[in-house]
Scaffold this motif. Structure first.
Motif, short mmCIF file in Angstrom:
data_model
loop_
_atom_site.label_atom_id
_atom_site.label_comp_id
_atom_site.label_asym_id
_atom_site.label_seq_id
_atom_site.Cartn_x
_atom_site.Cartn_y
_atom_site.Cartn_z
N GLY A 1 0.82 -1.20 0.00
CA GLY A 1 0.00 0.00 0.00
C GLY A 1 0.85 1.24 0.00
N ARG A 2 0.30 2.30 0.55
CA ARG A 2 0.96 3.61 0.52
C ARG A 2 1.92 3.73 1.70
NH1 ARG A 2 -3.56 8.05 -0.92
NH2 ARG A 2 -1.66 9.23 -1.26
N ILE A 3 2.99 2.97 1.61
CA ILE A 3 3.94 2.86 2.72
C ILE A 3 5.13 3.77 2.50
CG2 ILE A 3 5.49 1.31 3.96
CD1 ILE A 3 3.58 -0.99 3.07
N PHE A 4 5.37 4.62 3.47
CA PHE A 4 6.62 5.37 3.48
C PHE A 4 7.66 4.64 4.31
CE2 PHE A 4 9.54 8.77 3.28
CZ PHE A 4 10.05 8.98 4.54
N ARG A 5 7.21 4.15 5.47
CA ARG A 5 8.13 3.43 6.35
C ARG A 5 7.34 2.47 7.25
NH1 ARG A 5 10.44 7.54 8.75
NH2 ARG A 5 8.98 7.52 10.49
N ILE A 6 7.84 1.25 7.34
CA ILE A 6 7.32 0.29 8.31
C ILE A 6 8.07 0.50 9.62
CG2 ILE A 6 7.02 -2.12 8.91
CD1 ILE A 6 5.34 -1.51 6.59
N ASN A 7 7.36 0.66 10.70
CA ASN A 7 7.99 0.85 12.00
C ASN A 7 8.06 -0.50 12.72
OD1 ASN A 7 8.25 3.75 11.55
ND2 ASN A 7 6.03 3.76 11.75
N ASP A 8 7.18 -0.74 13.67
CA ASP A 8 7.18 -2.01 14.38
C ASP A 8 6.46 -3.07 13.55
OD1 ASP A 8 6.44 -0.30 17.50
OD2 ASP A 8 8.34 -0.64 16.47
N MET A 9 6.94 -4.30 13.66
CA MET A 9 6.24 -5.44 13.08
C MET A 9 6.18 -6.52 14.15
SD MET A 9 7.45 -5.62 9.10
CE MET A 9 5.86 -6.16 8.49
N GLU A 10 5.01 -7.04 14.37
CA GLU A 10 4.78 -7.94 15.50
C GLU A 10 3.90 -9.12 15.09
OE1 GLU A 10 2.83 -5.04 17.82
OE2 GLU A 10 4.67 -4.21 18.68
N TRP A 11 4.04 -10.18 15.83
CA TRP A 11 3.16 -11.34 15.70
C TRP A 11 2.40 -11.54 17.00
CZ3 TRP A 11 2.08 -13.81 11.30
CH2 TRP A 11 2.99 -13.69 10.24
N TYR A 12 1.10 -11.70 16.88
CA TYR A 12 0.21 -12.02 17.98
C TYR A 12 -0.45 -13.36 17.66
CZ TYR A 12 0.39 -7.26 19.86
OH TYR A 12 0.79 -6.07 20.41
N ARG A 13 -1.04 -13.94 18.68
CA ARG A 13 -1.84 -15.14 18.45
C ARG A 13 -3.04 -15.14 19.39
NH1 ARG A 13 2.18 -19.93 20.76
NH2 ARG A 13 1.90 -19.48 22.99
N GLN A 14 -4.07 -15.86 18.95
CA GLN A 14 -5.27 -15.99 19.76
C GLN A 14 -5.77 -17.41 19.64
OE1 GLN A 14 -8.38 -13.13 18.93
NE2 GLN A 14 -9.28 -13.46 20.95
N GLY A 15 -5.66 -18.14 20.74
CA GLY A 15 -6.19 -19.48 20.80
C GLY A 15 -7.68 -19.46 21.08
N SER A 16 -8.32 -20.58 20.86
CA SER A 16 -9.77 -20.67 21.07
C SER A 16 -10.11 -20.36 22.52
CB SER A 16 -10.26 -22.07 20.69
OG SER A 16 -11.64 -22.19 20.89
N GLY A 17 -10.98 -19.39 22.71
CA GLY A 17 -11.40 -19.03 24.06
C GLY A 17 -10.39 -18.25 24.85
N LYS A 18 -9.33 -17.80 24.18
CA LYS A 18 -8.27 -17.08 24.88
C LYS A 18 -8.15 -15.66 24.35
CE LYS A 18 -5.50 -21.24 25.65
NZ LYS A 18 -4.16 -21.88 25.44
N GLN A 19 -7.47 -14.83 25.12
CA GLN A 19 -7.21 -13.46 24.68
C GLN A 19 -6.04 -13.45 23.70
OE1 GLN A 19 -6.62 -11.08 28.26
NE2 GLN A 19 -8.76 -10.49 28.25
N ARG A 20 -6.06 -12.47 22.85
CA ARG A 20 -4.94 -12.30 21.92
C ARG A 20 -3.70 -11.91 22.71
NH1 ARG A 20 -6.02 -9.09 16.37
NH2 ARG A 20 -7.76 -10.59 16.51
N GLU A 21 -2.57 -12.54 22.36
CA GLU A 21 -1.34 -12.28 23.10
C GLU A 21 -0.19 -12.02 22.14
OE1 GLU A 21 -0.16 -15.69 25.39
OE2 GLU A 21 -0.15 -17.03 23.66
N LEU A 22 0.74 -11.20 22.59
CA LEU A 22 1.93 -10.91 21.81
C LEU A 22 2.86 -12.11 21.83
CD1 LEU A 22 3.69 -8.80 20.25
CD2 LEU A 22 4.63 -8.18 22.48
N VAL A 23 3.35 -12.49 20.67
CA VAL A 23 4.28 -13.61 20.56
C VAL A 23 5.71 -13.10 20.36
CG1 VAL A 23 4.92 -15.64 19.22
CG2 VAL A 23 2.50 -15.10 19.61
N ALA A 24 5.87 -12.18 19.42
CA ALA A 24 7.20 -11.67 19.11
C ALA A 24 7.07 -10.29 18.47
CB ALA A 24 7.94 -12.60 18.16
N ALA A 25 8.06 -9.44 18.74
CA ALA A 25 8.01 -8.08 18.23
C ALA A 25 9.38 -7.67 17.70
CB ALA A 25 7.57 -7.12 19.34
#
Length: 120
Positions: free
Chosen positions: A26-50
């Motif tokens: 898309g209209r990207i000038f700069r990517i800053n942070d890039m992160e991976w989250y996950r959400q298991g069934s019945g669980k809250q979304r959590e940060l995996v790696a940043a």
């Protein structure tokens, strides 16, 4: 404006490996942070790696020693290499990024998610 598309999820046996990819476009000038989250069934979304643009990397305790986050700034892509997978890693994995656009806006963008299923 900006889209994130994840790929690489699937079904794997316990102890196996998967590599997730997340490409920004898309209209990207700069990517800053890039992160991976996950959400298991019945669980809250959590940060995996940043990963910050300057190279700072952080992992959730559950990911340390097994997962590796990396990024290719030239391709606006972040990866998550997952090894020694466990059934408890089963979740929908989401990519998140903060982006500066070509018209100087600062956006938080999420991908649609990719399902990782680890069988025992």
């Amino acid at each position: 404006q900006v889209q994130l598309v994840e790929s690489g999820g699937g079904l794997v046996q316990a102890g196996g490996s998967l590599r997730l990819s997340c490409a920004a476009s898309g209209r990207i000038f700069r990517i800053n942070d890039m992160e991976w989250y996950r959400q298991g069934s019945g669980k809250q979304r959590e940060l995996v790696a940043a990963s910050t643009r300057v190279g700072t990397i952080n992992y959730a305790d559950s990911a340390k020693g097994r997962f590796t986050i990396s990024r290719d700034n030239a391709k606006n892509t972040v990866y998550l290499e997952m090894n020694s997978l466990k059934p408890e890693d089963t979740a929908v994995y989401y990519c998140r990024s903060t982006v500066t656009t070509t018209d100087s806006r600062y956006l938080e963008v999420w991908g649609q998610g990719t399902l990782v299923t680890v069988s025992s």
